[in-house]
Design an enzyme around this catalytic site. Structure first.
Site, PDB file in Angstrom:
ATOM      1  N   ARG A 175      11.830  -6.265   5.382  1.00 63.83           N
ATOM      2  CA  ARG A 175      12.143  -4.795   5.754  1.00 63.83           C
ATOM      3  C   ARG A 175      12.332  -4.544   7.462  1.00 63.83           C
ATOM      4  O   ARG A 175      13.106  -3.659   7.609  1.00 63.83           O
ATOM      5  CB  ARG A 175      10.707  -4.103   5.581  1.00 63.83           C
ATOM      6  CG  ARG A 175      10.768  -2.469   5.721  1.00 63.83           C
ATOM      7  CD  ARG A 175       9.396  -2.016   5.442  1.00 63.83           C
ATOM      8  NE  ARG A 175       8.416  -2.444   6.336  1.00 63.83           N
ATOM      9  CZ  ARG A 175       6.998  -2.062   6.030  1.00 63.83           C
ATOM     10  NH1 ARG A 175       6.745  -1.269   5.205  1.00 63.83           N
ATOM     11  NH2 ARG A 175       6.145  -2.608   6.968  1.00 63.83           N
ATOM     12  N   ARG A 235      -0.741  -8.965  13.271  1.00 62.16           N
ATOM     13  CA  ARG A 235      -0.988  -8.027  12.301  1.00 62.16           C
ATOM     14  C   ARG A 235      -1.978  -8.556  11.234  1.00 62.16           C
ATOM     15  O   ARG A 235      -2.883  -8.139  10.914  1.00 62.16           O
ATOM     16  CB  ARG A 235       0.007  -6.953  11.668  1.00 62.16           C
ATOM     17  CG  ARG A 235       0.735  -6.278  12.597  1.00 62.16           C
ATOM     18  CD  ARG A 235       2.112  -5.795  12.312  1.00 62.16           C
ATOM     19  NE  ARG A 235       2.060  -5.088  11.105  1.00 62.16           N
ATOM     20  CZ  ARG A 235       3.150  -4.684  10.276  1.00 62.16           C
ATOM     21  NH1 ARG A 235       4.565  -5.266  10.765  1.00 62.16           N
ATOM     22  NH2 ARG A 235       3.365  -3.972   9.359  1.00 62.16           N
ATOM     23  N   LYS A 255       0.896  -1.168   0.006  1.00 59.66           N
ATOM     24  CA  LYS A 255      -0.013   0.101  -0.003  1.00 59.66           C
ATOM     25  C   LYS A 255       0.927   1.286   0.045  1.00 59.66           C
ATOM     26  O   LYS A 255       0.653   2.289  -0.778  1.00 59.66           O
ATOM     27  CB  LYS A 255      -1.090   0.184   1.294  1.00 59.66           C
ATOM     28  CG  LYS A 255      -1.791  -1.312   1.385  1.00 59.66           C
ATOM     29  CD  LYS A 255      -2.822  -1.119   2.430  1.00 59.66           C
ATOM     30  CE  LYS A 255      -2.181  -0.968   3.902  1.00 59.66           C
ATOM     31  NZ  LYS A 255      -1.492  -2.494   4.365  1.00 59.66           N
ATOM     32  N   ARG A 287      11.061  -0.174  12.366  1.00 65.67           N
ATOM     33  CA  ARG A 287       9.737  -0.466  12.788  1.00 65.67           C
ATOM     34  C   ARG A 287       9.657  -1.564  13.654  1.00 65.67           C
ATOM     35  O   ARG A 287       9.823  -2.638  13.231  1.00 65.67           O
ATOM     36  CB  ARG A 287       8.955  -0.603  11.523  1.00 65.67           C
ATOM     37  CG  ARG A 287       8.161   0.498  10.956  1.00 65.67           C
ATOM     38  CD  ARG A 287       7.257   0.478   9.867  1.00 65.67           C
ATOM     39  NE  ARG A 287       5.912  -0.244  10.206  1.00 65.67           N
ATOM     40  CZ  ARG A 287       5.017  -0.495   9.434  1.00 65.67           C
ATOM     41  NH1 ARG A 287       5.106   0.289   8.230  1.00 65.67           N
ATOM     42  NH2 ARG A 287       3.931  -1.056   9.847  1.00 65.67           N
ATOM     43  N   ARG A 297     -10.049   0.591   8.478  1.00 65.27           N
ATOM     44  CA  ARG A 297      -9.332  -0.850   8.811  1.00 65.27           C
ATOM     45  C   ARG A 297     -10.623  -1.580   9.735  1.00 65.27           C
ATOM     46  O   ARG A 297     -10.456  -2.790  10.061  1.00 65.27           O
ATOM     47  CB  ARG A 297      -8.392  -0.732   9.617  1.00 65.27           C
ATOM     48  CG  ARG A 297      -7.100  -1.251   8.943  1.00 65.27           C
ATOM     49  CD  ARG A 297      -5.891  -0.850  10.091  1.00 65.27           C
ATOM     50  NE  ARG A 297      -4.758  -1.691   9.737  1.00 65.27           N
ATOM     51  CZ  ARG A 297      -3.627  -1.090   9.121  1.00 65.27           C
ATOM     52  NH1 ARG A 297      -3.616   0.222   8.632  1.00 65.27           N
ATOM     53  NH2 ARG A 297      -2.739  -1.707   9.133  1.00 65.27           N
TER      54      ARG A 297
HETATM   55  P1  AP5 Z   1       4.678  -1.487   1.840  1.00 67.36           P
HETATM   56  O1  AP5 Z   1       4.362  -0.680   0.741  1.00 67.36           O
HETATM   57  O2  AP5 Z   1       5.433  -0.814   3.096  1.00 67.36           O
HETATM   58  O3  AP5 Z   1       3.322  -2.156   2.323  1.00 67.36           O
HETATM   59  P2  AP5 Z   1       2.067  -1.801   3.029  1.00 67.36           P
HETATM   60  O4  AP5 Z   1       1.022  -2.395   2.801  1.00 67.36           O
HETATM   61  O5  AP5 Z   1       2.051  -0.216   3.199  1.00 67.36           O
HETATM   62  O6  AP5 Z   1       2.701  -2.545   4.725  1.00 67.36           O
HETATM   63  P3  AP5 Z   1       2.626  -1.923   5.901  1.00 67.36           P
HETATM   64  O7  AP5 Z   1       3.641  -2.580   6.843  1.00 67.36           O
HETATM   65  O8  AP5 Z   1       2.591  -0.403   5.892  1.00 67.36           O
HETATM   66  O9  AP5 Z   1       1.332  -2.534   6.507  1.00 67.36           O
HETATM   67  P4  AP5 Z   1       0.432  -2.233   7.681  1.00 67.36           P
HETATM   68  O10 AP5 Z   1      -0.971  -2.198   7.001  1.00 67.36           O
HETATM   69  O11 AP5 Z   1       0.384  -3.227   8.733  1.00 67.36           O
HETATM   70  O12 AP5 Z   1       0.967  -1.003   8.439  1.00 67.36           O
HETATM   71  P5  AP5 Z   1       0.456   0.577   8.796  1.00 67.36           P
HETATM   72  O13 AP5 Z   1       1.559   1.429   8.824  1.00 67.36           O
HETATM   73  O14 AP5 Z   1      -0.864   0.778   7.995  1.00 67.36           O
HETATM   74  O15 AP5 Z   1       5.674  -2.721   1.531  1.00 67.36           O
HETATM   75  C1  AP5 Z   1       5.857  -3.753   2.383  1.00 67.36           C
HETATM   76  C2  AP5 Z   1       7.742  -4.315   2.031  1.00 67.36           C
HETATM   77  O16 AP5 Z   1       7.281  -5.053   0.925  1.00 67.36           O
HETATM   78  C3  AP5 Z   1       8.398  -2.947   1.916  1.00 67.36           C
HETATM   79  O17 AP5 Z   1       9.753  -3.434   2.356  1.00 67.36           O
HETATM   80  C4  AP5 Z   1       8.648  -3.037   0.315  1.00 67.36           C
HETATM   81  O18 AP5 Z   1       9.406  -2.518  -0.137  1.00 67.36           O
HETATM   82  C5  AP5 Z   1       8.069  -4.345  -0.281  1.00 67.36           C
HETATM   83  N1  AP5 Z   1       7.422  -4.535  -1.308  1.00 67.36           N
HETATM   84  C6  AP5 Z   1       6.376  -3.716  -1.821  1.00 67.36           C
HETATM   85  N2  AP5 Z   1       5.835  -4.062  -3.108  1.00 67.36           N
HETATM   86  C7  AP5 Z   1       6.547  -5.135  -3.636  1.00 67.36           C
HETATM   87  C8  AP5 Z   1       6.643  -5.959  -4.633  1.00 67.36           C
HETATM   88  N3  AP5 Z   1       5.539  -5.846  -5.628  1.00 67.36           N
HETATM   89  N4  AP5 Z   1       7.465  -7.029  -4.671  1.00 67.36           N
HETATM   90  C9  AP5 Z   1       8.177  -7.213  -3.492  1.00 67.36           C
HETATM   91  N5  AP5 Z   1       8.312  -6.281  -2.322  1.00 67.36           N
HETATM   92  C10 AP5 Z   1       7.435  -5.447  -2.440  1.00 67.36           C
HETATM   93  O19 AP5 Z   1      -0.109   0.162  10.338  1.00 67.36           O
HETATM   94  C11 AP5 Z   1       0.628   0.031  11.374  1.00 67.36           C
HETATM   95  C12 AP5 Z   1       0.011  -0.178  12.714  1.00 67.36           C
HETATM   96  O20 AP5 Z   1      -0.482   1.147  12.928  1.00 67.36           O
HETATM   97  C13 AP5 Z   1      -1.145  -1.210  12.917  1.00 67.36           C
HETATM   98  O21 AP5 Z   1      -0.757  -2.372  13.066  1.00 67.36           O
HETATM   99  C14 AP5 Z   1      -2.026  -0.500  13.826  1.00 67.36           C
HETATM  100  O22 AP5 Z   1      -1.504  -0.845  15.183  1.00 67.36           O
HETATM  101  C15 AP5 Z   1      -1.732   0.917  13.476  1.00 67.36           C
HETATM  102  N6  AP5 Z   1      -2.951   1.455  12.580  1.00 67.36           N
HETATM  103  C16 AP5 Z   1      -2.653   2.092  11.381  1.00 67.36           C
HETATM  104  N7  AP5 Z   1      -3.909   2.257  10.688  1.00 67.36           N
HETATM  105  C17 AP5 Z   1      -4.871   1.941  11.600  1.00 67.36           C
HETATM  106  C18 AP5 Z   1      -6.176   1.922  11.479  1.00 67.36           C
HETATM  107  N8  AP5 Z   1      -6.934   2.707  10.403  1.00 67.36           N
HETATM  108  N9  AP5 Z   1      -7.077   1.549  12.764  1.00 67.36           N
HETATM  109  C19 AP5 Z   1      -6.538   1.029  13.789  1.00 67.36           C
HETATM  110  N10 AP5 Z   1      -5.231   0.757  13.836  1.00 67.36           N
HETATM  111  C20 AP5 Z   1      -4.200   1.294  12.892  1.00 67.36           C
HETATM  112 MG    MG Z   2       1.907   0.967   5.015  1.00 67.60          MG
END
Ligand code: AP5
Ligand code: MG
Length: 192
Positions: free
Chosen positions: A128, A146, A14, A134, A89
């Protein structure tokens, strides 16, 4: 305005794709994960409360993230549209977002949902975690938690938008460029 939700499990790409999409379409990127990490690094009380949930791989309470999104919408009048990443979410967050957008006479144009297998997600996030700093990336149990939170609470958000025919599944494995092209093709069908 064109408002887009980029949906998918942790590690589905994402954040990676959001950076490219905002550059192409001039959208305002709203990532609740990034907003929460910024609160943590600024050591605000909101950040300190959120960190306890994030470090365990649990969702932060709805009212916290809904409040952040509400402020962000108000702080960005006149943008071409919003790209929501990692929000909504839960079903409660989806309903709250609809209400906030309705107040501005706006709505969600489409939800693009990235599909990636669980083993690939874990592989990407552990990799990562070697460099990201992180705290939720360097422990496989937290990563798995997660994904469980996603399955239990977040997957249903796609059903919510499906009732309005707004969901498009996009293959999330392949090169970053291939996936980007698929996402752009879906967006281009929907914007004039
Ligand atoms: P990346 O692009 O970072 O993927 P992502 O889907 O953004 O993954 P996140 O780790 O951000 O997911 P998340 O949803 O758990 O985190 P968030 O910050 O929202 O890519 C991941 C890796 O893969 C990278 O190293 C990238 O280089 C690699 N990659 C990308 N594309 C690729 C490809 N095609 N091929 C190979 N490799 C590839 O949430 C974190 C925490 O915050 C949650 O756990 C929760 O506690 C809290 N939180 C956030 N939002 C909310 C909400 N709305 N409600 C409640 N809690 C929340
Ligand atoms: Mg993300």
């Amino acid at each position: 305005m064109f408002n887009l939700i980029l949906f998918g499990p942790p590690g589905s790409g994402k954040g990676t794709q959001s950076e490219k999409l905002i550059a192409r379409y001039g959208l305002k990127h709203l990532s609740t994960g990034d907003l929460l990490r910024s609160e943590i690094s600024r050591q605000t009380s909101l950040g300190q409360a959120a960190k306890n949930f994030m470090d365990k791989g649990e969702l932060v309470p709805d009212e916290v993230v809904i409040g952040m999104i509400s402020s962000s919408l108000d702080e960005n009048p006149g943008v071409a549209g919003f790209l929501f990443d990692g929000f909504p979410r839960t079903s409660a967050q989806a309903e709250a977002l609809d209400k906030l957008l309705q107040l501005k006479k706006e709505s969600i144009g489409v939800m693009l949902a990235l599909h990636v297998t669980e083993e690939e997600l874990v592989k990407r996030l552990l990799k990562r975690g070697e460099t990201s700093g992180r705290s939720d990336d360097n422990n496989e149990n937290v990563i798995r938690n997660r994904i469980i939170e996603y399955q239990n609470k977040t997957a249903a958000v796609a059903d919510y938008y499906q009732q309005f025919n707004k969901v498009v599944m996009v293959e999330g494995e392949g090169t970053i460029e291939e996936i980007f092209n698929d996402l752009c093709a879906e967006i281009d069908k929907r914007i004039k």
